[in-house]
Design an enzyme around this catalytic site. Structure first.
Site, mmCIF file in Angstrom:
data_model
loop_
_atom_site.group_PDB
_atom_site.id
_atom_site.type_symbol
_atom_site.label_atom_id
_atom_site.label_comp_id
_atom_site.label_asym_id
_atom_site.label_seq_id
_atom_site.Cartn_x
_atom_site.Cartn_y
_atom_site.Cartn_z
ATOM 1 N N ARG A 144 44.159 48.116 41.896
ATOM 2 C CA ARG A 144 44.912 47.542 40.662
ATOM 3 C C ARG A 144 44.002 48.163 39.621
ATOM 4 O O ARG A 144 42.890 47.651 39.519
ATOM 5 C CB ARG A 144 44.968 46.189 40.637
ATOM 6 N N THR B 4 45.916 47.833 32.820
ATOM 7 C CA THR B 4 47.319 47.813 33.366
ATOM 8 C C THR B 4 47.898 46.979 34.397
ATOM 9 O O THR B 4 48.871 46.549 34.419
ATOM 10 C CB THR B 4 47.762 49.208 33.640
ATOM 11 N N ASP C 270 38.813 36.901 43.676
ATOM 12 C CA ASP C 270 39.092 38.403 43.928
ATOM 13 C C ASP C 270 38.987 38.399 45.431
ATOM 14 O O ASP C 270 37.774 38.453 45.987
ATOM 15 C CB ASP C 270 38.208 39.237 43.251
ATOM 16 N N ASP D 247 36.253 41.224 46.718
ATOM 17 C CA ASP D 247 34.903 41.135 46.415
ATOM 18 C C ASP D 247 34.317 39.918 47.221
ATOM 19 O O ASP D 247 33.202 39.932 47.532
ATOM 20 C CB ASP D 247 34.788 40.463 44.887
HETATM 21 C C1 PRP Z 1 44.137 43.218 45.378
HETATM 22 C C2 PRP Z 1 44.742 42.562 46.327
HETATM 23 C C3 PRP Z 1 46.080 43.177 46.305
HETATM 24 C C4 PRP Z 1 46.210 43.448 44.768
HETATM 25 C C5 PRP Z 1 47.511 42.397 44.535
HETATM 26 O O1 PRP Z 1 43.574 44.066 45.468
HETATM 27 O O2 PRP Z 1 44.032 42.723 47.910
HETATM 28 O O3 PRP Z 1 46.035 44.494 46.985
HETATM 29 O O4 PRP Z 1 45.174 43.179 44.135
HETATM 30 O O5 PRP Z 1 47.784 42.322 43.270
HETATM 31 P P1 PRP Z 1 49.393 42.882 42.885
HETATM 32 O O6 PRP Z 1 50.240 41.962 43.716
HETATM 33 O O7 PRP Z 1 49.329 42.264 41.342
HETATM 34 O O8 PRP Z 1 49.395 44.207 42.947
HETATM 35 P P2 PRP Z 1 42.768 45.044 44.396
HETATM 36 O O9 PRP Z 1 43.516 45.894 43.610
HETATM 37 O O10 PRP Z 1 41.751 44.122 43.812
HETATM 38 O O11 PRP Z 1 41.838 46.186 45.279
HETATM 39 P P3 PRP Z 1 40.689 45.691 46.494
HETATM 40 O O12 PRP Z 1 41.243 45.110 47.730
HETATM 41 O O13 PRP Z 1 40.242 46.982 46.637
HETATM 42 O O14 PRP Z 1 39.595 44.777 45.816
HETATM 43 N N1 URA Z 2 43.922 40.287 43.566
HETATM 44 C C1 URA Z 2 42.978 39.186 44.042
HETATM 45 O O1 URA Z 2 41.966 39.507 44.735
HETATM 46 N N2 URA Z 2 43.356 38.118 43.470
HETATM 47 C C2 URA Z 2 44.281 37.706 42.853
HETATM 48 O O2 URA Z 2 44.356 36.550 42.491
HETATM 49 C C3 URA Z 2 44.996 38.697 42.233
HETATM 50 C C4 URA Z 2 44.894 39.942 42.740
#
Ligand code: PRP
Ligand code: URA
Length: 209
Positions: free
Chosen positions: A104, A108, A200, A203
């Protein structure tokens, strides 16, 4: 119309509470996610078709049953979805695993695709997408679009924590996809994080913050 399945077994609630706690470290967080994924897997695979097989026990012949029909693929959305794969694979060791890389954009909140590698016969498989967080629903909707472009017609989405916004978005964009979650939380904050949520997920799984 797709269905929302909230899997709120006491053991899942208990483990999710520990995961939500900010004092829970990466090792415990990962292990708990793994355990919850296995437990949720029972519900996600509850209606898999069975077929009769003839076997011989040490005492006699019998007609027993094995899982049949469409084969399964697990498709984690990278990174955080990886944390749910091993639990499901403990349940279905023969499942193939595809990967969809999405992150994400911090400003944005829109998903950006950076990787896609799927089993060749993905279109003939029951696909379980895994991602612990369903926030705005943008990442899940993009992943489902990508799978449908590859011919998938039988897709399920398995998440840990969802926001009402994400559930509504997936259900209206993809009414043929059932959603499985352990909890639907209260709301999204201004950074599109789920509240109360667990922070997160990526993380916390990989210890990157
Ligand atoms: C997080 C999560 C989802 C997304 C959810 O991933 O694991 O994939 O955000 O958000 P949304 O429903 O608003 O699209 P992130 O983009 O943080 O990536 P990561 O898993 O690599 O940390
Ligand atoms: N991605 C995450 O990891 N946590 C949230 O709460 C939303 C998006």
């Amino acid at each position: 119309m797709s269905q929302l399945h909230i899997i709120d077994h006491p053991m899942i609630r208990h483990k999710l509470t520990i995961m939500r706690d900010r004092n829970t470290g990466s090792k415990d967080f990962r292990e708990l996610l793994n355990e919850i994924s296995l437990l949720m897997g029972y519900e996600v695979t509850r209606d898999l078709p069975l077929e009769d097989v003839e076997i011989e026990t040490p005492l006699c012949r019998m007609t027993a049953q094995k899982v049949s029909g469409r084969k399964l693929a697990i498709v984690p959305i990278l990174r955080a979805g990886l944390g749910m794969v091993d639990g499901l694979r403990t349940l279905v060791p023969v499942a193939k695993v595809g990967h969809i890389g999405l992150y994400r954009d911090e400003n944005t909140h829109q998903p950006v695709v950076y990787y896609c590698k799927l089993p060749e016969d993905i279109g003939r498989r029951l696909v379980i997408i895994t991602d612990p967080m369903l926030a705005t629903g943008g990442s899940a909707c993009d992943a489902i679009d990508m799978l449908k472009e590859k011919g998938c017609t039988n897709i399920r989405l398995m998440c840990l924590v969802a926001a009402p916004d994400g559930v509504e978005r997936v259900m209206s964009a993809h009414p043929d996809v059932d959603i499985y979650v352990a909890s639907v939380d209260d709301h999204l904050n201004s950074d599109a994080y789920i509240v109360p949520g667990l922070g997160d997920a990526g993380d916390r799984i990989f210890g990157t913050k």
